[in-house]
Design an enzyme around this catalytic site. Sequence first.
Site, PDB file in Angstrom:
ATOM      1  CG  ASP A  13      40.855 121.344 -26.210  1.00 23.98           C
ATOM      2  OD1 ASP A  13      40.624 120.902 -27.343  1.00 23.98           O
ATOM      3  OD2 ASP A  13      40.056 122.040 -25.574  1.00 23.98           O
ATOM      4  CE  LYS A  16      41.618 113.715 -27.036  1.00 19.24           C
ATOM      5  NZ  LYS A  16      41.490 114.951 -26.270  1.00 19.24           N
ATOM      6  N   GLY A  40      39.112 118.619 -32.443  1.00 20.51           N
ATOM      7  CA  GLY A  40      40.066 119.168 -33.405  1.00 20.51           C
ATOM      8  C   GLY A  40      41.469 118.825 -32.962  1.00 20.51           C
ATOM      9  CG  HIS A  41      43.314 115.450 -33.031  1.00 20.07           C
ATOM     10  ND1 HIS A  41      42.989 115.678 -31.725  1.00 20.07           N
ATOM     11  CD2 HIS A  41      42.967 114.173 -33.282  1.00 20.07           C
ATOM     12  CE1 HIS A  41      42.458 114.574 -31.216  1.00 20.07           C
ATOM     13  NE2 HIS A  41      42.422 113.653 -32.149  1.00 20.07           N
ATOM     14  CB  THR A 128      31.632 122.794 -30.523  1.00 15.12           C
ATOM     15  OG1 THR A 128      30.847 121.619 -30.761  1.00 15.12           O
ATOM     16  CG2 THR A 128      32.736 122.464 -29.520  1.00 15.12           C
ATOM     17  CD  GLN A 223      34.747 115.428 -27.868  1.00 14.26           C
ATOM     18  OE1 GLN A 223      34.303 114.303 -27.894  1.00 14.26           O
ATOM     19  NE2 GLN A 223      34.957 116.108 -28.979  1.00 14.26           N
ATOM     20  NE  ARG A 302      33.981 127.628 -27.570  1.00 14.58           N
ATOM     21  CZ  ARG A 302      33.156 126.821 -26.925  1.00 14.58           C
ATOM     22  NH1 ARG A 302      32.304 127.316 -26.040  1.00 14.58           N
ATOM     23  NH2 ARG A 302      33.161 125.531 -27.142  1.00 14.58           N
ATOM     24  N   GLY A 413      55.755 115.726 -23.374  1.00 12.07           N
ATOM     25  CA  GLY A 413      55.835 116.679 -24.477  1.00 12.07           C
ATOM     26  C   GLY A 413      56.574 117.936 -24.025  1.00 12.07           C
TER      27      GLY A 413
HETATM   28  P1  IMP Z   1      29.499 119.753 -27.525  1.00  9.46           P
HETATM   29  O1  IMP Z   1      30.397 118.557 -27.521  1.00  9.46           O
HETATM   30  O2  IMP Z   1      29.685 120.635 -28.727  1.00  9.46           O
HETATM   31  O3  IMP Z   1      28.068 119.415 -27.278  1.00  9.46           O
HETATM   32  O4  IMP Z   1      29.944 120.671 -26.283  1.00  9.46           O
HETATM   33  C1  IMP Z   1      29.754 120.254 -24.944  1.00  9.46           C
HETATM   34  C2  IMP Z   1      30.935 120.682 -24.076  1.00  9.46           C
HETATM   35  O5  IMP Z   1      32.092 119.940 -24.445  1.00  9.46           O
HETATM   36  C3  IMP Z   1      31.316 122.149 -24.215  1.00  9.46           C
HETATM   37  O6  IMP Z   1      31.765 122.627 -22.967  1.00  9.46           O
HETATM   38  C4  IMP Z   1      32.457 122.120 -25.200  1.00  9.46           C
HETATM   39  O7  IMP Z   1      33.301 123.237 -25.068  1.00  9.46           O
HETATM   40  C5  IMP Z   1      33.147 120.834 -24.795  1.00  9.46           C
HETATM   41  N1  IMP Z   1      33.897 120.219 -25.872  1.00  9.46           N
HETATM   42  C6  IMP Z   1      33.420 119.528 -26.925  1.00  9.46           C
HETATM   43  N2  IMP Z   1      34.410 119.086 -27.692  1.00  9.46           N
HETATM   44  C7  IMP Z   1      35.544 119.479 -27.123  1.00  9.46           C
HETATM   45  C8  IMP Z   1      36.924 119.283 -27.444  1.00  9.46           C
HETATM   46  O8  IMP Z   1      37.308 118.623 -28.420  1.00  9.46           O
HETATM   47  N3  IMP Z   1      37.811 119.859 -26.587  1.00  9.46           N
HETATM   48  C9  IMP Z   1      37.427 120.542 -25.492  1.00  9.46           C
HETATM   49  N4  IMP Z   1      36.182 120.741 -25.156  1.00  9.46           N
HETATM   50  C10 IMP Z   1      35.239 120.207 -25.960  1.00  9.46           C
END
Ligand code: IMP
Length: 440
Positions: A13, A16, A40-41, A128, A223, A302, A413
């Site tokens: 987050d 990017k 998510g962008h 997620t 991520q 969240r 930014g």
């Molecule tokens: P998962 O990728 O859904 O398995 O989640 C594993 C961990 O990575 C959790 O703490 C999520 O909140 C975090 N996470 C997964 N994708 C993102 C993202 O795009 N941004 C921030 N945190 C992420």
Amino acid sequence: MAGIVIVGAQWGDEGKGKVIDLLAENADMVIRFQGGNNAGHTIVRGDVHWKFHLIPSGILYPGKLCAIGNGVVIDPKVLTDELDGLRAKGVDLSGLRISANAHLIMPYHMYLDHAGETKLGKLQIGTTRRGIGPAYADKAARLGIRVQDLLDEKILKKKIVAAMEPKRLQLRPYAKAPELDLQSMTEDYLTYGHRIAQYVADTARLTWDVLDSGKNVLFEGAQGTLLDIDHGTYPFVTSSNPVSASACTGTGVGPKDIDEIWGIAKAYATRVGSGPFPTELDDELGATLREAGGEYGTTTGRARRVGWVDLVALRYAARINSLTHLAITKLDVLTGLGPLNVCTRYRGAEEATFDNYPYHQTVMHHASGDYEQLPGWDEDITGARTEEELPQNARDYLKFISDFVGVPIALIGVGPGRDQVIWTDAGRATYAARTEGVTA
Ligand code: IMP
């Protein structure tokens, strides 16, 4: 030839999407290399907010080659919904390519993700719940189903049966879920296959062709470094490798194809889900920062945990990714916040201090930030387009980060808009000067 990798240098987050959107203008191809629709962008173009989960945001440039690499895990329902949404808005999808070797998220992966988290109770990771972990687990167990399997009914059915068999016990509570019925799952997935067939390609070969003809490829990470399954705050991580090395395995190029590695970091820090976060602010100042930065997840909605910028972690990210450039996003969010803390080392249990990022989970668990305090600024910086237009304190803040981390800042930014950025000399000299059209 220029291969440019974009990675998150924190916990995801970092903004990017916006940097990729800017650099994509002069890239000939954009390819995602890991993660799935846990990412998510948000891209702001004029009054329109575009949200992307799987498709590279470069798709907003008509005809631009935009690929989903083999390292991504694809939920085909999310993908086809995203395609429908873009089509309805008149976006040209002719440049889209999807790796035939990318793995699929199946309905049972989502159930397993839910079940796994529920079972962990208070120890849960805070995933997620999109099925990301179980899909990568199946890939490693060689029980994964890939995009190419969607194009053959017999193979697809056989593979679904083989993949579900070892999960029977875990899936028993969901036995009546209609999505888990073999026949309807196969039919649904064949339909998805039919709908994406025109985009399925050998994306590795495509990437080589673009690089070999001397053009630019942007490798888009999702991520962030500290969520890396090998190098992050394990087990509170995602199930892929968001570090720069993964741009190679996730697309099919070698390290020599990479020329620049841009790490994106916010001017402060955020984290979603559980796990260590040494600079976390869980007080009123944190709440103010969260509101000012709009720190709510694109994918899950969240509230994000927020904190001071963590330079111990950022220096670690610089090394592990071989960062050549830094982009610091959302500097404007710090305006008016008062004096700013920057974390330059960690304090552990029993008076221990750590100058470097500790590998040990227990140490990280007890770590808290040790800070230097820098003066803040009150001036509105959202209209600044050159470094000279920033208040001295803001420039000093950025210089402190860059000096500590040892990586030049290329881009800053100062607001959500596409034009609300400052290209520094480093950014212009190394990227913009090589291409045309990217100016301050
Ligand atoms: P998962 O990728 O859904 O398995 O989640 C594993 C961990 O990575 C959790 O703490 C999520 O909140 C975090 N996470 C997964 N994708 C993102 C993202 O795009 N941004 C921030 N945190 C992420």
